[in-house]
Design an enzyme around this catalytic site. Structure first.
Site, mmCIF file in Angstrom:
data_model
loop_
_atom_site.group_PDB
_atom_site.id
_atom_site.type_symbol
_atom_site.label_atom_id
_atom_site.label_comp_id
_atom_site.label_asym_id
_atom_site.label_seq_id
_atom_site.Cartn_x
_atom_site.Cartn_y
_atom_site.Cartn_z
ATOM 1 N N CYS A 75 -4.535 0.120 10.259
ATOM 2 C CA CYS A 75 -4.744 -0.868 9.191
ATOM 3 C C CYS A 75 -4.606 -2.316 9.687
ATOM 4 O O CYS A 75 -3.639 -2.672 10.341
ATOM 5 C CB CYS A 75 -3.753 -0.624 8.057
ATOM 6 S SG CYS A 75 -4.031 -1.756 6.688
ATOM 7 N N CYS A 104 -2.268 4.186 7.031
ATOM 8 C CA CYS A 104 -3.315 4.297 8.061
ATOM 9 C C CYS A 104 -2.859 3.544 9.319
ATOM 10 O O CYS A 104 -2.534 2.346 9.247
ATOM 11 C CB CYS A 104 -4.638 3.718 7.557
ATOM 12 S SG CYS A 104 -5.104 4.351 5.943
ATOM 13 N N CYS A 163 0.829 -1.199 0.000
ATOM 14 C CA CYS A 163 0.000 0.000 0.000
ATOM 15 C C CYS A 163 0.865 1.250 0.000
ATOM 16 O O CYS A 163 1.984 1.247 0.506
ATOM 17 C CB CYS A 163 -0.911 -0.009 1.227
ATOM 18 S SG CYS A 163 -2.124 1.322 1.174
HETATM 19 C C1 LIG Z 1 -7.595 -3.080 4.425
HETATM 20 S S1 LIG Z 1 -8.400 -1.933 3.414
HETATM 21 C C2 LIG Z 1 -7.803 -2.310 1.804
HETATM 22 C C3 LIG Z 1 -8.360 -1.469 0.694
HETATM 23 C C4 LIG Z 1 -7.854 -0.034 0.589
HETATM 24 N N1 LIG Z 1 -6.480 0.085 0.809
HETATM 25 C C5 LIG Z 1 -8.651 0.881 1.477
HETATM 26 O O1 LIG Z 1 -8.112 1.386 2.469
HETATM 27 O O2 LIG Z 1 -9.821 1.068 1.182
HETATM 28 C C6 LIG Z 1 -10.080 -2.530 3.351
HETATM 29 C C7 LIG Z 1 -11.048 -1.794 4.271
HETATM 30 O O3 LIG Z 1 -10.732 -2.125 5.609
HETATM 31 C C8 LIG Z 1 -10.839 -0.963 6.398
HETATM 32 N N2 LIG Z 1 -10.008 -1.132 7.594
HETATM 33 C C9 LIG Z 1 -8.670 -1.115 7.665
HETATM 34 N N3 LIG Z 1 -8.258 -1.294 8.929
HETATM 35 C C10 LIG Z 1 -9.373 -1.437 9.686
HETATM 36 C C11 LIG Z 1 -9.603 -1.638 11.075
HETATM 37 N N4 LIG Z 1 -8.611 -1.756 11.948
HETATM 38 N N5 LIG Z 1 -10.867 -1.763 11.498
HETATM 39 C C12 LIG Z 1 -11.910 -1.679 10.624
HETATM 40 N N6 LIG Z 1 -11.747 -1.470 9.310
HETATM 41 C C13 LIG Z 1 -10.491 -1.348 8.841
HETATM 42 C C14 LIG Z 1 -10.339 0.119 5.451
HETATM 43 O O4 LIG Z 1 -10.700 1.404 5.859
HETATM 44 C C15 LIG Z 1 -10.988 -0.290 4.161
HETATM 45 O O5 LIG Z 1 -12.277 0.257 4.048
HETATM 46 S S1 SF4 Z 2 -6.425 0.812 5.259
HETATM 47 FE FE1 SF4 Z 2 -4.454 -0.213 5.023
HETATM 48 S S2 SF4 Z 2 -4.463 -0.940 2.958
HETATM 49 FE FE2 SF4 Z 2 -6.072 0.620 3.060
HETATM 50 S S3 SF4 Z 2 -5.105 2.567 2.532
HETATM 51 FE FE3 SF4 Z 2 -4.919 2.368 4.705
HETATM 52 S S4 SF4 Z 2 -2.909 1.437 4.993
HETATM 53 FE FE4 SF4 Z 2 -3.491 1.061 2.914
#
Ligand SMILES: C[S@@+](CC[C@H](N)C(=O)[O-])C[C@H]1O[C@@H](n2cnc3c(N)ncnc32)[C@H](O)[C@@H]1O
Ligand code: SF4
Length: 350
Positions: free
Chosen positions: A79, A76, A72
């Site tokens: 994440c 975040c 990525c």
């Molecule tokens: C892992 S991300 C991957 C896709 C993309 N990078 C994004 O951020 O949309 C998939 C979804 O999981 C959410 N997400 C990530 N970490 C999370 C957490 N700790 N608790 C709940 N949702 C989470 C993200 O905001 C996103 O909507």
């Molecule tokens: S939630 Fe994780 S995978 Fe999605 S944009 Fe943020 S850092 Fe990248």
């Protein structure tokens, strides 16, 4: 008996006794045959029922989330699907797995990551999207992305094959996005979000928003911007901890400082109760209600609070692998996992 010799009498007695025995024997035999028949048919009925219920017990992968990359460009802090490997399957292998899933009953595929538009500048993703819609004819093909890498050209090339594009946005204040790490450099995540929203309109792709509610945005009122963007669904997640991803020693992120209580989450929901497209997902609802495939096409079981992988569907097939997925189908249905997910059925005002 008069006129009958003792020998003849004895012979008569023996033959009578024999005939009685033979009658009783044949009756018993026929009963036992009959009983066995009944028993056998009961046994075979029970067997076929248990085969059937075994088949019913086998989870159908109706809706699958394929996290084909972990890489990525954002950071975040909360994440829960982090860059633990940089592996991505070759396209032909990924297609093979997608076909296996379709044969096992998949109706909806969602591509996620990491950032799905990063690998091969979105072309790898586009080819899978096209394959799933045009070749496999899946009712629903969707993507979850941070939106930062999407170009208009991608919509021109692949937009027709995509039903839903979800963009993640946790705040309508760029400073908050910077604090969360939902950004790359100084680029505005929000400006980009509005640009993608208009492309979705132009290229007829249903637009969705995902937000993670955490300590940095829990008091924000997002009503106005969400109404303005008018997504088909606004998924609102309570920030979730997963051991080995964003919690614990092996993790690449430490998300504890982002975690909010159930009550804080409920307060956020109450505050936004006027937003009709809001779909809430508490930790309880979220944890086991997704069928998650990782970059090796292994199902990830979150029941123990971490992501335990099955074997790959490419090695053992879908049926075997899915029995290690920990998937809670009831919770999937309870959280509204099944909805109108083909853009053709959405009757959107394009
Ligand atoms: C892992 S991300 C991957 C896709 C993309 N990078 C994004 O951020 O949309 C998939 C979804 O999981 C959410 N997400 C990530 N970490 C999370 C957490 N700790 N608790 C709940 N949702 C989470 C993200 O905001 C996103 O909507
Ligand atoms: S939630 Fe994780 S995978 Fe999605 S944009 Fe943020 S850092 Fe990248």
């Amino acid at each position: 008996m008069p006129g009958v010799s003792a020998g003849a009498l004895l012979e008569l007695c023996i033959s009578t006794i024999l005939s009685i025995f033979s009658g009783v024997f044949s009756k018993v035999f026929s009963w036992s045959k009959g009983t066995c028949g009944v028993t056998n048919s009961l046994v075979s009925d029970a067997n076929s029922q248990s085969e059937q219920s075994k088949d019913l017990d086998v989870t159908t992968p109706t809706s699958v989330n394929y996290h084909f990359t972990r890489k990525c460009n954002y950071k975040c802090g909360f994440c829960f699907h982090t860059a633990k490997t940089s592996f991505v399957l070759p396209l032909e292998e990924a297609k093979k797995g997608l076909r296996l899933l379709k044969e096992a009953g998949m109706e909806k595929i969602n591509f996620s990551g990491g950032e799905p538009f990063l690998h091969d500048r979105g072309d790898f993703l586009g080819k899978m999207v096209q394959y799933c819609k045009a070749e496999l004819q899946l009712p629903s093909v969707s993507i979850v992305s941070n939106g930062s890498m999407i170009k208009e050209k991608w919509f021109q090339k692949y937009g027709d094959f995509l039903d839903i594009l979800a963009i993640s946005c946790d705040s309508f204040d760029d400073e908050t996005n910077q604090m969360i790490g939902r950004c790359q450099g100084n680029k505005s995540h929000i400006e980009n979000l509005f640009k993608i929203r208009s492309w979705c309109q132009q290229y007829k792709v249903a637009f969705k928003i995902n937000s993670v509610i955490n300590t940095f945005n829990v008091h924000e009122d997002m009503t106005e911007q969400i109404n303005q963007l008018n997504p088909v669904r606004w998924k609102v997640f309570q920030c979730l901890l997963i051991d080995g991803e964003n919690a614990g020693e092996e993790a690449l992120r430490e998300a504890e400082r982002f975690v909010i209580t159930d009550q804080q989450f409920q307060d956020f929901l109450d505050h936004h109760s006027a937003v009709s497209c809001l779909v809430p997902e508490s930790n309880e609802k979220m944890r086991n209600s997704y069928l998650i495939l990782d970059e090796y096409m292994r199902f990830l079981d979150c029941r123990e609070g971490r992501k335990d992988p099955s074997r790959s569907i490419l090695d053992v097939g879908v049926k075997d692998a899915i029995s290690f997925s920990g998937f809670d189908e009831k919770m999937f249905l309870k959280r509204g996992g099944k909805y109108v997910w083909s853009k053709a059925d959405m009757k959107l005002d394009w």
